[in-house]
Scaffold this active site. Structure first.
Site, PDB file in Angstrom:
ATOM      1  N   PRO A  63       0.670  -1.310   0.082  1.00 36.39           N
ATOM      2  CA  PRO A  63       0.103   0.068  -0.096  1.00 36.39           C
ATOM      3  C   PRO A  63       1.015   1.354   0.045  1.00 36.39           C
ATOM      4  CG  PRO A  63      -1.078  -1.506   1.624  1.00 36.39           C
ATOM      5  CD  PRO A  63       0.302  -2.199   0.976  1.00 36.39           C
ATOM      6  N   CYS A  64       0.477   2.331  -0.955  1.00 31.53           N
ATOM      7  CA  CYS A  64       1.097   3.414  -0.907  1.00 31.53           C
ATOM      8  C   CYS A  64       0.534   4.789  -0.864  1.00 31.53           C
ATOM      9  CB  CYS A  64       1.785   3.508  -2.450  1.00 31.53           C
ATOM     10  SG  CYS A  64       0.202   3.390  -3.784  1.00 31.53           S
TER      11      CYS A  64
END
Length: 316
Positions: free
Chosen positions: A83-84
């Site tokens: 996840p970014c």
């Protein structure tokens, strides 16, 4: 079952484990390159359902923090786009964002499974977060597990994806040989190339939410002869279809629509621009469809990276 391109000939399946798999753009590209996804994980039920519609992998829908690493099968390759949200240039960039430490679970899985190769993907913003200290820490943690790590910023448009999409690809190898990234292709795929065979969308396939001031702060339309702007995860931020009239700049960060019919790309068009198969049906409501598509690694980019991994480390 979606028909894949013919894989590279090999003596046995090269098994792959996928973390933060989403709808499976990264996995689908690697499968086209000759790998076999045996286990995948994501927290979004709709993404897990979509993944299950095209793959034969065991898809575990759960929070990765609650999965015991010993329950994950061993594989020669581990991939994942951790996840970014906290790393993104488009949103808040917080060094202490809780989502920014999820890469540690990726590191733990790599440490436990000891794959020959791992491949991680993230947004451009990770390179400058914390004045560059975050990416250095991530690389150092993988290196401490015995991997030779190479990271590079690439544009998906250079690898058969009709979209400008800058992403950081991190590749780690256990045999000490640094990964060599594939050279950009000689030509690009345009919006005309990608969308010419698609039917006109149904009204319920296009986000018709009001256009926010953020949306109107910049140009959102590319020409048929160009590649698309980046496909986002938020439906209401999706770029305009190339048949829409050109946007007109009124001033700094202020644009307006030209005369004529204006609409966003449909979720099906966005999926094709992300190089998913045109006949893949995404699970969930309209918002969740756009979310899965925008969060995915473009299939053709994954194929380019996967083919290079296969050729450099596994091809007999």
């Amino acid at each position: 079952m979606i028909k894949h391109n013919a894989p590279i000939t090999q003596d046995e399946d090269i098994e792959l484990v996928s973390l933060f798999c989403g709808a499976g753009g990264l996995d689908l590209g690697f499968e086209r390159a000759g790998f076999k996804t045996v286990w995948a994980n994501d927290i979004l039920p709709e993404a897990c359902e979509t993944h299950s519609r095209w793959s034969d992998a065991e898809v575990v829908c759960a929070d990765i923090k609650k999965i015991d690493v010993v329950d994950i099968p061993r594989a020669k390759v581990v991939v994942g786009g951790f996840p970014c949200q906290g790393f993104s240039l488009a949103g808040p960039r917080k060094v202490d964002d809780s989502r920014n430490i999820l890469y540690k679970f990726f590191v733990n899985v790599v440490d436990e499974l000891q794959p020959d190769v791992f491949v991680a993907e993230n947004v451009k913003g990770i390179l400058t977060l914390g004045n560059g200290e975050i990416i250095k820490a991530i690389i150092a943690e993988f290196a401490d597990k015995g991997y030779t790590v190479t990271a590079k910023l690439v544009n998906a448009a250079d690898y058969g994806v009709p979209q400008d999409r800058m992403r950081v690809i991190i590749v780690g190898t256990r045999n000490g040989r640094k990964f060599v990234f594939p050279e950009p292709y000689e030509s690009r795929v345009t919006l005309a190339d990608a969308l010419r065979d698609l039917r006109d969308p149904e009204p319920d396939e296009v986000c018709d939410a009001p256009y926010s001031s953020r949306y109107m702060s910049r140009n959102r339309k590319r020409q048929w002869s160009d590649v698309s702007y980046t496909i986002p995860a938020m439906a209401k931020q999706c770029p305009l279809h190339p048949s829409s009239p050109d946007m007109v700049k009124l001033g700094p960060d202020i644009w307006k629509f030209g005369k004529g019919k204006t609409r966003r790309l449909s979720w099906r068009e966005a999926a094709v621009i992300q190089t998913f198969p045109a006949d893949l049906e995404f699970a969930g409501d309209l918002t969740k469809k756009y979310l899965q598509i925008g969060n995915a690694v473009p299939v053709n980019l994954a194929y380019a990276i996967g083919s290079s991994v296969m050729n450099q480390y596994f091809k007999r």
